[in-house]
Design an enzyme around this catalytic site. Structure first.
Site, PDB file in Angstrom:
ATOM      1  N   GLU A  28       0.620  -1.468   0.241  1.00  0.00           N
ATOM      2  CA  GLU A  28       0.232   0.146   0.247  1.00  0.00           C
ATOM      3  C   GLU A  28       0.375   1.544   0.178  1.00  0.00           C
ATOM      4  OE1 GLU A  28      -3.224  -0.415  -0.528  1.00  0.00           O
ATOM      5  OE2 GLU A  28      -2.445  -2.393   0.038  1.00  0.00           O
ATOM      6  N   HIS A  36      -8.756  -2.125   1.206  1.00  0.00           N
ATOM      7  CA  HIS A  36      -7.412  -2.879   1.028  1.00  0.00           C
ATOM      8  C   HIS A  36      -6.585  -2.810   2.305  1.00  0.00           C
ATOM      9  CE1 HIS A  36      -7.222  -2.496  -3.807  1.00  0.00           C
ATOM     10  NE2 HIS A  36      -8.841  -2.169  -3.497  1.00  0.00           N
ATOM     11  N   ASP A  67      -3.975  -8.483   1.149  1.00  0.00           N
ATOM     12  CA  ASP A  67      -4.582  -8.644  -0.095  1.00  0.00           C
ATOM     13  C   ASP A  67      -3.507 -10.074  -0.725  1.00  0.00           C
ATOM     14  OD1 ASP A  67      -6.598  -6.705  -0.474  1.00  0.00           O
ATOM     15  OD2 ASP A  67      -5.560  -5.226  -1.472  1.00  0.00           O
TER      16      ASP A  67
END
Length: 247
Positions: A16, A160, A165
Site C-alpha cells: 500500500e 485494501h 490482499d
C-alpha cells in the site's frame, strides 16, 4: 496460454502506498508477503507498516484506510530493508499488477543506495494481472473480480490491506494456475495413495477361479465391422491401429 514454470518457493506480495506515482515522491506505507513452497502455504510471512515521512493522498486513504497519524511511530523503509530483501531473495514473487508494486519497491531501494540494485536482482516476478488478462480476455480482472470468478470469499475485505490482499491473492493464484489439492502440509500424492489403498477391498485368497467366456466368431466379426465403419467415417480408428501394432 504459455506453459507455466514456477520456482519451488513463491512469495505472494502486495504493497500500500501514499499515492499513485513514486516519481511524484509517493512512498510505500505497508508491505505484506506470504510464503508458499511447492504451492503450499508455509505460514511464514513478512509484514510491516512504514512511516513515509510525508502526507498520504486522500484518495489513497479512501482505498486502504491507513492514516498519517497511524504511521507516526512505525519504522522507516531503511529499518526493514535488510529483512525484506532476505525474505524475497531467491523466491519467485507473485504480484497483482506487478509493475506498480515493483516500481515502488525499486524507488525505495534507490532512495537507500544504488548498491541495493532492483527487485529483479533478488527475485523473478510473476504478474497475476497480466496472466489473468490473457486467460480471461475482455473481462474484469481486478482482485475482487477474480475472487468472484473463482468463488473465493473476500467478504472480510472492506478496505485494501497489503497482508490481507497477499493472502487473498495466494488463493486466486493457486486456482488460476491449476489448483491446489490441499493447503495442509501433506504431500497430496501420499494422501491420495493412502485413500485409494483404504478404499480397495482385498479379494479372498480362497475364491474360485474366474470363468473366462470367449467371444463367438459372429461377435468378433460384428466388432471388426464396427471398427472399420469408424475408420471409414473418421479416417482414423485407434483400435484398429492398436490391433495392427499388436499383431
Amino acid at each position: 496460454m504459455e506453459k507455466l514454470n514456477f520456482a519451488d518457493r513463491l512469495v505472494v506480495l502486495d504493497t500500500e502506498t501514499t499515492g499513485i506515482n513514486p516519481q511524484d515522491g509517493h512512498r510505500i506505507i505497508e508491505i505484506g508477503c506470504v510464503e508458499m513452497v511447492k504451492r503450499r502455504l508455509t505460514g511464514k510471512r513478512f509484514h510491516t507498516y512504514l512511516n513515509p515521512d510525508r502526507e498520504i493522498d486522500e484518495g489513497a486513504v479512501a482505498v486502504h484506510g491507513i492514516t498519517s497519524a497511524f504511521l507516526q511511530d512505525k519504522p522507516h523503509f531503511a529499518d526493514v530493508v535488510d529483512d525484506f530483501l532476505a525474505f524475497i531473495r531467491g523466491a519467485q514473487l507473485v504480484i497483482h499488477n506487478a509493475p506498480f508494486d515493483v516500481g515502488f519497491i525499486n524507488h525505495e531501494l534507490a532512495r537507500q543506495s544504488s548498491a541495493l540494485g532492483k527487485v529483479d536482482q533478488y527475485s523473478q516476478v510473476f504478474d497475476t494481472l497480466s496472466y489473468a488478462r490473457k486467460k480471461h480476455p475482455g473481462q474484469r480482472n481486478s482482485l475482487d473480480a477474480l475472487c468472484k470468478r473463482y468463488n473465493i470469499d473476500n467478504s472480510h475485505r472492506e478496505l485494501h490491506g497489503a497482508l490481507l490482499d497477499a493472502e487473498i491473492l495466494a488463493d486466486v493464484f493457486l486456482l488460476m494456475t491449476g489448483g491446489q489439492s490441499s493447503l495442509l502440509d501433506v504431500d497430496p500424492s501420499e494422501s491420495a495413495a493412502a485413500a485409494l489403498a483404504a478404499s480397495v477391498s482385498q479379494l479372498p485368497t480362497d475364491r474360485p477361479r474366474l470363468k473366462v467366456i470367449a467371444c463367438q466368431e459372429d461377435e468378433l466379426a460384428a466388432h471388426q465391422s464396427r471398427l472399420e465403419a469408424i475408420q471409414k467415417d473418421s479416417g482414423a480408428c485407434q483400435w484398429l491401429v492398436a490391433g495392427e501394432d499388436n499383431r
